[in-house]
Design an enzyme around this catalytic site. Structure first.
Site, short mmCIF file in Angstrom:
data_model
loop_
_atom_site.label_atom_id
_atom_site.label_comp_id
_atom_site.label_asym_id
_atom_site.label_seq_id
_atom_site.Cartn_x
_atom_site.Cartn_y
_atom_site.Cartn_z
N ARG A 172 -17.05 1.81 -5.10
CA ARG A 172 -16.25 0.62 -5.37
C ARG A 172 -17.16 -0.49 -5.88
O ARG A 172 -18.35 -0.53 -5.56
CB ARG A 172 -15.53 0.14 -4.10
CG ARG A 172 -14.66 1.19 -3.45
CD ARG A 172 -13.53 1.67 -4.36
NE ARG A 172 -12.61 0.61 -4.69
CZ ARG A 172 -11.58 0.22 -3.93
NH1 ARG A 172 -11.38 0.83 -2.77
NH2 ARG A 172 -10.77 -0.72 -4.30
N PRO B 56 -3.64 -0.55 -2.30
CA PRO B 56 -3.02 -1.63 -1.52
C PRO B 56 -3.75 -1.84 -0.20
O PRO B 56 -4.13 -0.89 0.47
CB PRO B 56 -1.59 -1.12 -1.30
CG PRO B 56 -1.35 -0.16 -2.41
CD PRO B 56 -2.67 0.50 -2.67
N GLU B 57 -3.92 -3.12 0.17
CA GLU B 57 -4.60 -3.43 1.41
C GLU B 57 -3.57 -3.67 2.51
O GLU B 57 -2.37 -3.58 2.28
CB GLU B 57 -5.55 -4.61 1.21
CG GLU B 57 -6.56 -4.29 0.10
CD GLU B 57 -7.75 -5.25 0.03
OE1 GLU B 57 -8.13 -5.82 1.06
OE2 GLU B 57 -8.33 -5.39 -1.07
N LYS C 98 -3.80 0.54 6.46
CA LYS C 98 -3.19 1.05 5.24
C LYS C 98 -2.22 2.19 5.50
O LYS C 98 -1.75 2.83 4.55
CB LYS C 98 -4.30 1.51 4.27
CG LYS C 98 -5.26 0.39 3.88
CD LYS C 98 -6.35 0.89 2.95
CE LYS C 98 -7.33 -0.22 2.59
NZ LYS C 98 -8.37 0.23 1.66
#
Length: 279
Positions: free
Chosen positions: A267, A2-3, A52
């Site tokens: 990523r 989640p950002e 975050k």
């Protein structure tokens, strides 16, 4: 993972449900039993986020010194909060690390990377190590100071939480495309005006994510959401909202070139080799 907009949305929901109320805190799973006992029976002062990281400040019973529930959801964590008051006893579903109950609302935390009770001083120390949060701070100057001293690729720097707090892979890929920046550009080669434009864009885009619960970056859809918000309406989006993220091999929405993908620091980075050539 989640950002930042997701954590800001959770903080707002927790605040609306529990701020000013006495709460019962438990750990149905058992792994947070000792921490839950420290918070149980306390009054929630405020829930807040920075990037975050999520912090819930609680005034424990019989103690003037507040304690803080510190949460980092990591890759698989979720924090669900009832939108309306729950009547009766809510059953526990799944491995609930921490449950907060009060005034009919129930919040369940599952699978977090971090779930701990800390002091306000420890919270301040954590926040000091983070970069500026576009949802909280008007200036991105602290982020620029770190970017302009670095030889790392700007695509890697944007994922560094000490540079900008709350940015994850989606916002990283999309904001670089929106400003036609080559992701391989070294931080120290990035133009100051480009950084300021990126920061201003994050300040514009991330609040839309808080409202919609989705990352919206395509300009046509950004304008739809902004228009709905200006009218006090709920925006409805049905199409994919990204320019390049998870569109490997699909045509660029601007020039038609197939979207490229490569791994960067574990990523997947998505970009257009034709549109993104600037610094």
């Amino acid at each position: 993972m989640p950002e930042g907009h997701t954590l800001a949305r959770i903080a707002g929901a927790l605040d609306a449900a529990f701020a000013g109320n006495e709460v019962h805190v438990s750990s149905p799973q058992g792994r947070f039993a000792a921490g839950a006992e420290l918070l149980d029976g306390g009054v929630v002062r405020e829930a807040r986020s920075h990037g975050k990281q999520l912090f819930v400040e609680v005034e424990p019973p019989g103690s003037p010194e507040p304690r803080v529930l510190h949460v980092h959801l990591g890759l698989i964590g979720t924090f669900t909060i009832d939108e309306v008051a729950f009547v009766g006893e809510k059953p526990v579903v799944g491995q609930v690390r921490c449950r907060i109950e009060g005034e009919g609302h129930v919040a369940d935390l599952r699978g977090p990377m971090v779930c701990a009770v800390i002091t306000p001083e420890e919270e301040a120390s954590i926040r000091d190590r983070l970069g500026p949060d576009p949802l909280r701070e008007e200036s991105g100057e602290r982020g620029w100071e770190r970017v302009t001293r670095s030889r790392k690729e700007v695509a890697a720097l944007l994922m560094d939480q000490s540079v900008v707090a709350g940015i994850g892979n989606v916002y990283r890929c999309e904001v670089l495309f929106r400003h036609r920046v080559d992701p391989a550009t070294p931080g120290r080669a990035l133009a100051r005006e480009t950084w300021e434009a990126i920061w201003a864009d994050l300040r514009r885009l991330m609040p839309l994510g808080v409202v919609t619960g989705r990352i919206v970056t395509r300009e046509d859809q950004v304008e739809v959401v902004e228009g709905a918000m200006a009218k006090g309406e709920t925006p409805h989006l049905t199409e994919r909202t990204s320019y390049v993220y998870r569109r490997t091999g699909e045509p660029c929405r601007v020039c038609g070139t197939p979207v490229s993908m490569r791994d960067l620091a574990g990523r997947k980075l998505y970009w257009c080799t034709v549109c993104q050539t600037g610094t």
